[in-house]
Design an enzyme around this catalytic site. Structure first.
Site, PDB file in Angstrom:
ATOM      1  N   CYS A   1       0.832  -1.206   0.000  1.00  0.00           N
ATOM      2  CA  CYS A   1       0.000   0.000   0.000  1.00  0.00           C
ATOM      3  C   CYS A   1       0.873   1.265   0.000  1.00  0.00           C
ATOM      4  CB  CYS A   1      -0.900  -0.035   1.232  1.00  0.00           C
ATOM      5  SG  CYS A   1      -1.733   1.511   1.572  1.00  0.00           S
TER       6      CYS A   1
ATOM      7  N   CYS B   1       0.803   3.139   3.341  1.00  0.00           N
ATOM      8  CA  CYS B   1       1.557   2.388   4.362  1.00  0.00           C
ATOM      9  C   CYS B   1       3.053   2.604   4.159  1.00  0.00           C
ATOM     10  CB  CYS B   1       1.235   0.898   4.294  1.00  0.00           C
ATOM     11  SG  CYS B   1      -0.311   0.420   5.073  1.00  0.00           S
TER      12      CYS B   1
ATOM     13  N   ASP C   1      -0.448  16.690  -0.275  1.00  0.00           N
ATOM     14  CA  ASP C   1      -0.864  15.924  -1.447  1.00  0.00           C
ATOM     15  C   ASP C   1       0.097  16.220  -2.598  1.00  0.00           C
ATOM     16  OD1 ASP C   1      -3.830  14.563  -2.392  1.00  0.00           O
ATOM     17  OD2 ASP C   1      -2.442  15.204  -3.971  1.00  0.00           O
TER      18      ASP C   1
ATOM     19  N   HIS D   1      -2.961   0.351   8.585  1.00  0.00           N
ATOM     20  CA  HIS D   1      -3.695   0.179   7.334  1.00  0.00           C
ATOM     21  C   HIS D   1      -5.175  -0.090   7.568  1.00  0.00           C
ATOM     22  CE1 HIS D   1      -4.293  -0.665   3.102  1.00  0.00           C
ATOM     23  NE2 HIS D   1      -5.024  -1.699   3.463  1.00  0.00           N
TER      24      HIS D   1
ATOM     25  N   ASN E   1     -13.069  10.381   0.529  1.00  0.00           N
ATOM     26  CA  ASN E   1     -13.666   9.604  -0.550  1.00  0.00           C
ATOM     27  C   ASN E   1     -13.655   8.139  -0.130  1.00  0.00           C
ATOM     28  OD1 ASN E   1     -14.070  11.765  -2.396  1.00  0.00           O
ATOM     29  ND2 ASN E   1     -11.886  11.748  -2.883  1.00  0.00           N
TER      30      ASN E   1
ATOM     31  N   GLY F   1     -14.663   8.209  -6.159  1.00  0.00           N
ATOM     32  CA  GLY F   1     -13.395   8.574  -6.789  1.00  0.00           C
ATOM     33  C   GLY F   1     -12.184   8.206  -5.961  1.00  0.00           C
TER      34      GLY F   1
ATOM     35  N   THR G   1      -8.966   6.715  -4.937  1.00  0.00           N
ATOM     36  CA  THR G   1      -7.931   6.086  -5.766  1.00  0.00           C
ATOM     37  C   THR G   1      -6.867   5.385  -4.941  1.00  0.00           C
ATOM     38  OG1 THR G   1      -6.665   8.159  -5.844  1.00  0.00           O
ATOM     39  CG2 THR G   1      -8.231   7.750  -7.650  1.00  0.00           C
TER      40      THR G   1
ATOM     41  N   HIS H   1      -6.208   3.346   1.246  1.00  0.00           N
ATOM     42  CA  HIS H   1      -5.776   3.461   2.649  1.00  0.00           C
ATOM     43  C   HIS H   1      -6.493   4.704   3.150  1.00  0.00           C
ATOM     44  CE1 HIS H   1      -2.359   3.366   5.832  1.00  0.00           C
ATOM     45  NE2 HIS H   1      -3.164   4.382   6.156  1.00  0.00           N
TER      46      HIS H   1
ATOM     47  N   HIS I   1      -7.938   8.001   4.201  1.00  0.00           N
ATOM     48  CA  HIS I   1      -7.310   9.329   4.277  1.00  0.00           C
ATOM     49  C   HIS I   1      -8.382  10.390   4.173  1.00  0.00           C
ATOM     50  CE1 HIS I   1      -7.391   8.123   0.032  1.00  0.00           C
ATOM     51  NE2 HIS I   1      -7.591   9.405  -0.262  1.00  0.00           N
TER      52      HIS I   1
HETATM   53  P1  AMP Z   1      -8.414   9.868  -3.255  1.00  0.00           P
HETATM   54  O1  AMP Z   1      -8.744  10.153  -4.707  1.00  0.00           O
HETATM   55  O2  AMP Z   1      -9.416  10.431  -2.309  1.00  0.00           O
HETATM   56  O3  AMP Z   1      -8.133   8.402  -3.042  1.00  0.00           O
HETATM   57  O4  AMP Z   1      -7.086  10.685  -2.962  1.00  0.00           O
HETATM   58  C1  AMP Z   1      -5.801  10.162  -3.141  1.00  0.00           C
HETATM   59  C2  AMP Z   1      -4.859  11.332  -3.132  1.00  0.00           C
HETATM   60  O5  AMP Z   1      -3.541  10.851  -2.954  1.00  0.00           O
HETATM   61  C3  AMP Z   1      -4.857  12.157  -4.435  1.00  0.00           C
HETATM   62  O6  AMP Z   1      -5.252  13.493  -4.148  1.00  0.00           O
HETATM   63  C4  AMP Z   1      -3.408  12.060  -4.906  1.00  0.00           C
HETATM   64  O7  AMP Z   1      -2.951  13.256  -5.495  1.00  0.00           O
HETATM   65  C5  AMP Z   1      -2.673  11.724  -3.630  1.00  0.00           C
HETATM   66  N1  AMP Z   1      -1.402  11.028  -3.781  1.00  0.00           N
HETATM   67  C6  AMP Z   1      -1.135   9.975  -4.581  1.00  0.00           C
HETATM   68  N2  AMP Z   1       0.148   9.590  -4.435  1.00  0.00           N
HETATM   69  C7  AMP Z   1       0.691  10.418  -3.501  1.00  0.00           C
HETATM   70  C8  AMP Z   1       1.992  10.528  -2.919  1.00  0.00           C
HETATM   71  N3  AMP Z   1       3.003   9.703  -3.252  1.00  0.00           N
HETATM   72  N4  AMP Z   1       2.218  11.504  -2.016  1.00  0.00           N
HETATM   73  C9  AMP Z   1       1.214  12.357  -1.671  1.00  0.00           C
HETATM   74  N5  AMP Z   1      -0.040  12.299  -2.194  1.00  0.00           N
HETATM   75  C10 AMP Z   1      -0.293  11.338  -3.096  1.00  0.00           C
HETATM   76 ZN    ZN Z   2      -2.117   1.143   3.802  1.00  0.00          ZN
END
Ligand code: AMP
Ligand code: ZN
Length: 119
Positions: free
Chosen positions: A8, A11, A34, A50, A91, A97, A99, A102, A104
């Site tokens: 993950c 993680c 972000d 996790h 989300n 949406g 993505t 984990h 957040h």
């Molecule tokens: P969500 O679409 O709610 O799952 O948000 C996932 C967020 O993680 C998105 O806003 C991405 O820009 C962010 N993200 C993805 N990879 C990283 C990373 N390595 N460091 C910081 N943020 C990330």
């Molecule tokens: Zn995780």
């Protein structure tokens, strides 16, 4: 198929295996910028343990997640968006949406964020 904890992304950030711009850390929570900010302030707050999302909380991750609003408010103050206003959102699942699977919360601020919750 969602990533197991060993693979993950968040993680790995929590274990400091992948770099991130950390803005807050305690025993059970971590916050970092972000990587693709949608606002001047865009921070992600995660439990270190996790958990895929709000539908998968355990006793441990629920206790950590319960403190996220308080940490978010402190970060909003520290990052200068308390007065102007800010948003804390999660989300959960494909239609939202999500993505990264984990748990957040996004803390967004520093500009007018708009009034629509969905489009
Ligand atoms: P969500 O679409 O709610 O799952 O948000 C996932 C967020 O993680 C998105 O806003 C991405 O820009 C962010 N993200 C993805 N990879 C990283 C990373 N390595 N460091 C910081 N943020 C990330
Ligand atoms: Zn995780």
């Amino acid at each position: 198929m969602n990533a197991p904890a060993s693979e993950c992304l968040f993680c790995k950030i929590a274990r400091k295996e992948i770099p991130a711009a950390l803005v807050y850390e305690d025993d059970t929570l971590l916050a970092f910028k972000d990587i693709f900010p949608q606002a001047p302030v865009h921070v992600l707050i995660i439990p270190k343990a996790h958990c895929e999302g709000l539908g998968d909380l355990t006793t441990e991750t629920a206790a950590a997640a319960a403190r996220i609003p308080q940490v978010a408010a402190q970060l909003a103050r520290d990052l200068g968006v308390m007065t102007g206003g800010w948003r804390l959102l999660n989300n959960c699942g494909p239609d939202s949406g999500q993505t990264v699977f984990h748990l957040h919360f996004h803390l967004l601020g520093g500009k007018a964020l708009g009034g629509r919750l969905c489009q």
